[in-house]
Design an enzyme around this catalytic site. Structure first.
Site, PDB file in Angstrom:
ATOM      1  CE  LYS A 199     -44.074   0.679  41.519  1.00 58.80           C
ATOM      2  NZ  LYS A 199     -44.033   1.711  40.581  1.00 58.80           N
ATOM      3  CD  GLN A 250     -43.010   5.440  40.085  1.00 60.59           C
ATOM      4  OE1 GLN A 250     -42.458   4.278  39.826  1.00 60.59           O
ATOM      5  NE2 GLN A 250     -44.341   5.683  40.346  1.00 60.59           N
ATOM      6  CG  ASP A 297     -44.234  -0.049  34.646  1.00 65.59           C
ATOM      7  OD1 ASP A 297     -44.929  -0.500  35.841  1.00 65.59           O
ATOM      8  OD2 ASP A 297     -43.382   0.932  34.773  1.00 65.59           O
TER       9      ASP A 297
HETATM   10  N1  GUN Z   1     -46.529   5.704  38.522  1.00 67.02           N
HETATM   11  C1  GUN Z   1     -47.874   5.587  39.116  1.00 67.02           C
HETATM   12  N2  GUN Z   1     -47.905   4.153  38.688  1.00 67.02           N
HETATM   13  C2  GUN Z   1     -46.993   3.875  38.102  1.00 67.02           C
HETATM   14  C3  GUN Z   1     -46.578   2.641  37.721  1.00 67.02           C
HETATM   15  O1  GUN Z   1     -47.331   1.338  37.673  1.00 67.02           O
HETATM   16  N3  GUN Z   1     -45.571   2.376  36.839  1.00 67.02           N
HETATM   17  C4  GUN Z   1     -44.648   3.563  36.576  1.00 67.02           C
HETATM   18  N4  GUN Z   1     -43.489   3.168  35.830  1.00 67.02           N
HETATM   19  N5  GUN Z   1     -45.075   4.548  37.055  1.00 67.02           N
HETATM   20  C5  GUN Z   1     -46.114   4.766  37.856  1.00 67.02           C
END
Ligand code: GUN
Length: 287
Positions: free
Chosen positions: A53, A97, A120
């Site tokens: 990311k 996350q 998100d």
């Molecule tokens: N953990 C796995 N996928 C995601 C996501 O798309 N966003 C977040 N914040 N955590 C994750």
């Protein structure tokens, strides 16, 4: 029939190029978009996701901030970091996350994020707005799948979309986004009886259950568009999806591979949401 392979890498790249151009415009106005990621503990998979990311954020010219915290952090301390980012004008998107350590209430942390920075699309305010068709940050994976369908010219209106999996992050919002585009939507899940009787009716089949090669060509209607959200390892440790690609592509009219299908779109939509937040903030501040 041998299905077309839907190239998420190419479509993701195309959208990221568009994002990059709009980031340049914002930077020229002195409003560089910023995305902050909070990573708690040392889950290796999470660390890899976060690294990817960050890399993509920098590639489109955005500011990337990583806050790494130990697994022993208290809920209160973590909420303190979120509040600080909520009040930081250089940050337009906040991502915590998941998963978080067990002693921390994930829902509480998600609710603490300013909904205007919730890139998100997990905050209940954004989820609620999405369901009633108001402008909201959309959960990145389903949003990315909508873009894949749009950019491959897949008709959604009037089609029967079958979603296998009912997670808050993928399955549930996916169905809502397809419903808004006038699909007839069926949700299937672990308690569904005779799953194949439903999947075989799908014009658009979305599979998000986390089970290696669970759906095969025998479960799919001739000519269906198949979207595989799974990210698993097969018996040889090779990345693979929830759909058995080899048999499914002989039946489908179009299908996403794993890797290279949905995955690259999820990060792309995270950047798109961050851009949207930055553009709105920049307008508000009259830059
Ligand atoms: N953990 C796995 N996928 C995601 C996501 O798309 N966003 C977040 N914040 N955590 C994750």
């Amino acid at each position: 029939m041998t299905g077309t392979i839907i190239d998420g890498i190419a479509i993701g790249k195309e959208i990221r190029e568009e994002i990059k151009e709009r980031v340049t415009v914002l930077k020229d106005k002195g409003c560089q978009p910023g995305l902050a990621v909070i990573l708690v503990g040392d889950n290796q998979a999470s660390r890899t996701y976060v690294k990817n990311k960050q890399k993509s954020t920098l590639e489109v010219g955005m500011k990337s901030e990583l806050i790494e915290l130990p697994a022993t952090i208290t809920e209160e301390e973590l909420l303190g970091y979120v509040t600080k980012l909520n009040n930081d004008d250089s940050i337009n998107g906040i991502l915590v996350q998941l998963p978080l350590p067990e002693h921390i209430d994930e829902n509480l942390v998600i609710r603490a994020i300013d909904p205007t920075k919730d890139v998100d699309g997990f905050h209940p305010e954004n989820v609620g707005k999405m369901i009633i068709g108001q402008q909201a940050y959309l959960s990145c994976t389903p949003y990315g799948i909508i873009k894949l369908l749009e950019r491959t010219g897949t008709e959604i209106s009037g089609k029967h979309a079958v979603i296998v999996g009912r997670s808050n992050i993928v399955g549930k919002p996916m169905g809502q986004l397809l419903l808004q585009r006038d699909a007839t939507v069926t949700y299937c899940h672990s308690k569904t009886k005779d799953l194949a009787s439903f999947t075989k009716q799908a014009d658009i089949l979305i599979v998000a259950i986390g089970k290696t090669k669970f759906i095969t060509g025998d479960d799919i209607k001739e000519g269906a568009v198949v979207i595989d959200v799974g990210m698993n390892r097969d018996e040889n440790g090779k990345l693979c999806g929830d759909v058995d690609f080899t048999s499914a592509k002989e039946v489908a009219s179009a299908i996403t591979p794993v890797p290279g299908g949905v995955g690259p779109m999820t990060i792309t939509m995270l950047l798109k949401n961050t851009l949207q937040s930055a553009e709105q903030a920049c307008t508000r501040e009259n830059c």
